[in-house]
Design a protein around this motif. Structure first.
Motif, PDB file in Angstrom:
ATOM      1  N   ALA A  54       0.797  -1.232   0.000  1.00 58.09           N
ATOM      2  CA  ALA A  54       0.000   0.000   0.000  1.00 58.09           C
ATOM      3  C   ALA A  54       0.829   1.280   0.000  1.00 58.09           C
ATOM      4  O   ALA A  54       0.268   2.364  -0.064  1.00 58.09           O
ATOM      5  CB  ALA A  54      -0.932   0.003   1.205  1.00 58.09           C
ATOM      6  N   HIS A  55       2.148   1.171   0.103  1.00 58.38           N
ATOM      7  CA  HIS A  55       2.989   2.367   0.190  1.00 58.38           C
ATOM      8  C   HIS A  55       4.452   2.001  -0.067  1.00 58.38           C
ATOM      9  O   HIS A  55       4.778   0.838  -0.239  1.00 58.38           O
ATOM     10  CB  HIS A  55       2.854   3.011   1.576  1.00 58.38           C
ATOM     11  N   VAL A  56       5.291   3.008  -0.062  1.00 65.60           N
ATOM     12  CA  VAL A  56       6.744   2.812  -0.078  1.00 65.60           C
ATOM     13  C   VAL A  56       7.252   3.344   1.248  1.00 65.60           C
ATOM     14  O   VAL A  56       6.814   4.397   1.715  1.00 65.60           O
ATOM     15  CB  VAL A  56       7.405   3.553  -1.264  1.00 65.60           C
ATOM     16  N   GLN A  57       8.131   2.600   1.853  1.00 68.54           N
ATOM     17  CA  GLN A  57       8.656   2.992   3.165  1.00 68.54           C
ATOM     18  C   GLN A  57      10.057   3.567   3.017  1.00 68.54           C
ATOM     19  O   GLN A  57      10.913   2.968   2.386  1.00 68.54           O
ATOM     20  CB  GLN A  57       8.689   1.778   4.079  1.00 68.54           C
ATOM     21  N   LEU A  58      10.248   4.732   3.601  1.00 67.39           N
ATOM     22  CA  LEU A  58      11.575   5.333   3.724  1.00 67.39           C
ATOM     23  C   LEU A  58      11.982   5.138   5.171  1.00 67.39           C
ATOM     24  O   LEU A  58      11.345   5.666   6.082  1.00 67.39           O
ATOM     25  CB  LEU A  58      11.547   6.816   3.362  1.00 67.39           C
ATOM     26  N   SER A  59      12.998   4.335   5.378  1.00 68.15           N
ATOM     27  CA  SER A  59      13.416   3.938   6.719  1.00 68.15           C
ATOM     28  C   SER A  59      14.748   4.591   7.072  1.00 68.15           C
ATOM     29  O   SER A  59      15.643   4.672   6.230  1.00 68.15           O
ATOM     30  CB  SER A  59      13.549   2.420   6.758  1.00 68.15           C
ATOM     31  N   PHE A  60      14.863   5.037   8.312  1.00 70.33           N
ATOM     32  CA  PHE A  60      16.097   5.659   8.797  1.00 70.33           C
ATOM     33  C   PHE A  60      16.703   4.788   9.887  1.00 70.33           C
ATOM     34  O   PHE A  60      16.058   4.520  10.904  1.00 70.33           O
ATOM     35  CB  PHE A  60      15.813   7.062   9.338  1.00 70.33           C
ATOM     36  N   SER A  61      17.952   4.377   9.678  1.00 65.90           N
ATOM     37  CA  SER A  61      18.636   3.474  10.604  1.00 65.90           C
ATOM     38  C   SER A  61      18.712   4.030  12.020  1.00 65.90           C
ATOM     39  O   SER A  61      18.531   3.309  12.987  1.00 65.90           O
ATOM     40  CB  SER A  61      20.049   3.182  10.093  1.00 65.90           C
ATOM     41  N   ALA A  62      19.000   5.311  12.152  1.00 58.29           N
ATOM     42  CA  ALA A  62      19.105   5.952  13.467  1.00 58.29           C
ATOM     43  C   ALA A  62      17.957   6.942  13.654  1.00 58.29           C
ATOM     44  O   ALA A  62      18.122   8.004  14.247  1.00 58.29           O
ATOM     45  CB  ALA A  62      20.448   6.646  13.607  1.00 58.29           C
ATOM     46  N   GLY A  63      16.794   6.579  13.146  1.00 64.10           N
ATOM     47  CA  GLY A  63      15.646   7.487  13.135  1.00 64.10           C
ATOM     48  C   GLY A  63      15.173   7.946  14.498  1.00 64.10           C
ATOM     49  O   GLY A  63      14.651   9.053  14.632  1.00 64.10           O
ATOM     50  N   ALA A  64      15.353   7.120  15.525  1.00 61.15           N
ATOM     51  CA  ALA A  64      14.897   7.505  16.864  1.00 61.15           C
ATOM     52  C   ALA A  64      15.617   8.746  17.371  1.00 61.15           C
ATOM     53  O   ALA A  64      15.069   9.494  18.181  1.00 61.15           O
ATOM     54  CB  ALA A  64      15.089   6.350  17.841  1.00 61.15           C
ATOM     55  N   ALA A 109      24.516  12.819   9.092  1.00 61.80           N
ATOM     56  CA  ALA A 109      25.316  13.366  10.201  1.00 61.80           C
ATOM     57  C   ALA A 109      25.339  12.403  11.389  1.00 61.80           C
ATOM     58  O   ALA A 109      26.361  12.262  12.061  1.00 61.80           O
ATOM     59  CB  ALA A 109      24.766  14.732  10.618  1.00 61.80           C
ATOM     60  N   ALA A 110      24.230  11.728  11.626  1.00 59.06           N
ATOM     61  CA  ALA A 110      24.153  10.785  12.758  1.00 59.06           C
ATOM     62  C   ALA A 110      25.055   9.572  12.552  1.00 59.06           C
ATOM     63  O   ALA A 110      25.468   8.932  13.523  1.00 59.06           O
ATOM     64  CB  ALA A 110      22.706  10.315  12.952  1.00 59.06           C
ATOM     65  N   GLN A 111      25.390   9.277  11.310  1.00 60.74           N
ATOM     66  CA  GLN A 111      26.269   8.138  11.024  1.00 60.74           C
ATOM     67  C   GLN A 111      27.744   8.478  11.202  1.00 60.74           C
ATOM     68  O   GLN A 111      28.589   7.611  11.154  1.00 60.74           O
ATOM     69  CB  GLN A 111      26.029   7.628   9.594  1.00 60.74           C
ATOM     70  N   GLY A 112      28.024   9.771  11.414  1.00 54.21           N
ATOM     71  CA  GLY A 112      29.399  10.192  11.684  1.00 54.21           C
ATOM     72  C   GLY A 112      30.179  10.326  10.475  1.00 54.21           C
ATOM     73  O   GLY A 112      30.998  10.051   9.885  1.00 54.21           O
TER      74      GLY A 112
END
Length: 112
Positions: A54-64, A109-112
């Motif tokens: 029903a959709h496409v998901q854009l996921s962020f590894s350090a999203g929290a 930036a969160a990945q360093g």
């Protein structure tokens, strides 16, 4: 959602990610495309794009840990957050596009 609609959303997301992070490389994994600046290191993967019925998901590894003033990220996991995109126009909308660019830059930036 048709495969054609999914492909259009994924193509627009891919173009936006590549425009925002010019040195990005991709890794096909987990049934989707992961985006990284360090393809040899799992920790270098900052986001991924995955097709769903029903959709496409854009996921962020350090999203929290990402700033999300518009409250568009979903999920309750320890690290990962995602957003569901149901139409290609969502990626192209000026307001949504600006928010996506901010999230992508923060994710890198969160990945360093």
């Amino acid at each position: 959602m048709s495969t054609v609609e999914q492909d259009e959303i994924m193509a627009r997301l891919d173009a936006l990610i590549r425009e925002t992070v010019p040195d990005v490389q991709t890794v096909t994994k987990y049934g989707g495309t992961l985006y990284t600046l360090r393809p040899q290191q799992k920790e270098g993967q900052f986001c991924g794009v995955f097709a769903d019925k029903a959709h496409v998901q854009l996921s962020f590894s350090a999203g929290a840990g990402l700033p999300d003033p518009d409250k568009c990220l979903q999920g309750q996991g320890k690290h990962r957050r995602h957003m569901r995109i149901a139409s290609a126009s969502e990626v192209s909308s000026e307001i949504r596009r600006e928010g996506l660019v901010k999230l992508l830059r923060a994710a890198v930036a969160a990945q360093g």
